[in-house]
Design a protein around this motif. Structure first.
Motif, PDB file in Angstrom:
ATOM      1  N   HIS A   1      19.674  50.787  83.417  1.00 35.01           N
ATOM      2  CA  HIS A   1      19.809  51.475  84.701  1.00 35.01           C
ATOM      3  C   HIS A   1      20.560  50.603  85.713  1.00 35.01           C
ATOM      4  O   HIS A   1      21.367  51.099  86.504  1.00 35.01           O
ATOM      5  CB  HIS A   1      18.426  51.837  85.253  1.00 35.01           C
TER       6      HIS A   1
ATOM      7  N   SER B   1      24.054  51.356  87.738  1.00 30.85           N
ATOM      8  CA  SER B   1      24.151  51.247  89.195  1.00 30.85           C
ATOM      9  C   SER B   1      25.294  50.319  89.605  1.00 30.85           C
ATOM     10  O   SER B   1      26.076  50.638  90.514  1.00 30.85           O
ATOM     11  CB  SER B   1      22.822  50.735  89.758  1.00 30.85           C
TER      12      SER B   1
ATOM     13  N   VAL C   1      22.949  60.076  85.486  1.00 33.70           N
ATOM     14  CA  VAL C   1      23.379  59.948  86.884  1.00 33.70           C
ATOM     15  C   VAL C   1      23.045  61.216  87.666  1.00 33.70           C
ATOM     16  O   VAL C   1      22.546  61.155  88.799  1.00 33.70           O
ATOM     17  CB  VAL C   1      24.886  59.638  86.944  1.00 33.70           C
TER      18      VAL C   1
ATOM     19  N   TYR D   1      19.202  61.572  88.484  1.00 38.85           N
ATOM     20  CA  TYR D   1      18.558  60.638  89.414  1.00 38.85           C
ATOM     21  C   TYR D   1      19.413  60.315  90.635  1.00 38.85           C
ATOM     22  O   TYR D   1      19.517  59.174  91.047  1.00 38.85           O
ATOM     23  CB  TYR D   1      18.175  59.353  88.676  1.00 38.85           C
TER      24      TYR D   1
ATOM     25  N   TYR E   1      22.545  57.070  93.312  1.00 42.08           N
ATOM     26  CA  TYR E   1      21.845  56.519  92.147  1.00 42.08           C
ATOM     27  C   TYR E   1      21.364  55.101  92.438  1.00 42.08           C
ATOM     28  O   TYR E   1      22.121  54.248  92.890  1.00 42.08           O
ATOM     29  CB  TYR E   1      22.784  56.511  90.939  1.00 42.08           C
TER      30      TYR E   1
ATOM     31  N   ALA F   1      15.444  55.170  89.556  1.00 38.55           N
ATOM     32  CA  ALA F   1      15.721  55.938  88.342  1.00 38.55           C
ATOM     33  C   ALA F   1      14.820  55.490  87.192  1.00 38.55           C
ATOM     34  O   ALA F   1      14.301  56.311  86.429  1.00 38.55           O
ATOM     35  CB  ALA F   1      17.188  55.778  87.947  1.00 38.55           C
TER      36      ALA F   1
END
Length: 209
Positions: free
Chosen positions: A68, A72, A99, A102, A108, A113
Motif C-alpha cells: 500500500h 501511495s 486505488v 480506497y 489514496y 487503505a
C-alpha cells in the motif's frame, strides 16, 4: 441502579480470558478479573463457539502495508497505474481496483487503505446453518442427543446421499451451535427460567422449542 458503561475488551484482555477458560475456570471467576458480569465474558466466548480463535494472518495473495505504501508513493510521484503495478509485480487491474476502492488517485493513503482492507477481510459471513433452517433443525436435534459434529456430518451423508444442501462443511458452526445450546441448558438448570434458552436456540440455531 445505574447501568455500567459498555466495555470493549482489548486483545490482551481477550487472550487472558481464553487462557483462563482453557484452564477450566468458570465464567463467574473469569468475569471477576475484569469486574464485570459473567454474561459479558460469555458473549466473547460464544462468538466462536467456546473455541479459541486462530490468530489472524494475511493471505499471500493480498497486498501488505508495504505494498500500500508503494502505491501511495507512486501516485504521489505522478506514476501511472501500469508503472506502479509493474513495480509490485501485480496486474494493472488489481492496482486500479485498489486505488478506486480506497479514495482514488488524489485521496489514496497507505495506512487508511491497509486498515480498511484488514477490517473488510473480517466482515461477518452468514453460515450455512443460518441460511438453511431444515439443516439447522436436523443438526440441533442431534446435538440435543449429544452427538459430536463429526458424527452428525457422517450421518447426514449416509441419510441424504443425493442432497448436497444437507451437508456440513465447516464444523466450527456446529460447535458454536452446541456451545450456545449448552450455555442455555446450564442457565435453565441454575435459574429455573428457560426463556433465554428458547430465544437463543430457536432464533440463532433452529432448535425446536
Amino acid at each position: 441502579m445505574s447501568r455500567r458503561p459498555k466495555i470493549y475488551y482489548s486483545d490482551s484482555q481477550k487472550a487472558l480470558m481464553w487462557k483462563c477458560w482453557q484452564r477450566g475456570e468458570s465464567l463467574h471467576k473469569i468475569a471477576r478479573l475484569f469486574d464485570r458480569h459473567h454474561s459479558s465474558v460469555r458473549r466473547i466466548l460464544a462468538e466462536t463457539g467456546g473455541i479459541r480463535p486462530v490468530s489472524r494472518c494475511r493471505a499471500e495473495r493480498v497486498l501488505t502495508l508495504a505494498g500500500h505504501e508503494e502505491i501511495s508513493r507512486g501516485l504521489m510521484a505522478g506514476q501511472s497505474i501500469r508503472a506502479v503495478a509493474s513495480c509490485l509485480n501485480r496486474a494493472p487491474s488489481t492496482i486500479s481496483r485498489e486505488v478506486r476502492r480506497y479514495g482514488g488517485k488524489n485521496s489514496y493513503r497507505a495506512g487508511r487503505a491497509d486498515q480498511r482492507a484488514w477490517d473488510c477481510a473480517r466482515r461477518s459471513k452468514a453460515s450455512k446453518l443460518t441460511r438453511h433452517r431444515v439443516l439447522a433443525r436436523l443438526v440441533a436435534a442431534k446435538l440435543q442427543q449429544q452427538w459430536a459434529p463429526e458424527q452428525i456430518a457422517g450421518w447426514l451423508k449416509r441419510t441424504y446421499p443425493g442432497n448436497e444442501a444437507l451437508r456440513l462443511g465447516d464444523l466450527r458452526h456446529v460447535r458454536s451451535m452446541g456451545f450456545r445450546c449448552l450455555v442455555g441448558c446450564i442457565f435453565q438448570e441454575v435459574s429455573g427460567f428457560d426463556s433465554w434458552r428458547r430465544a437463543s436456540c430457536h432464533w440463532s440455531c433452529g432448535c425446536p422449542r
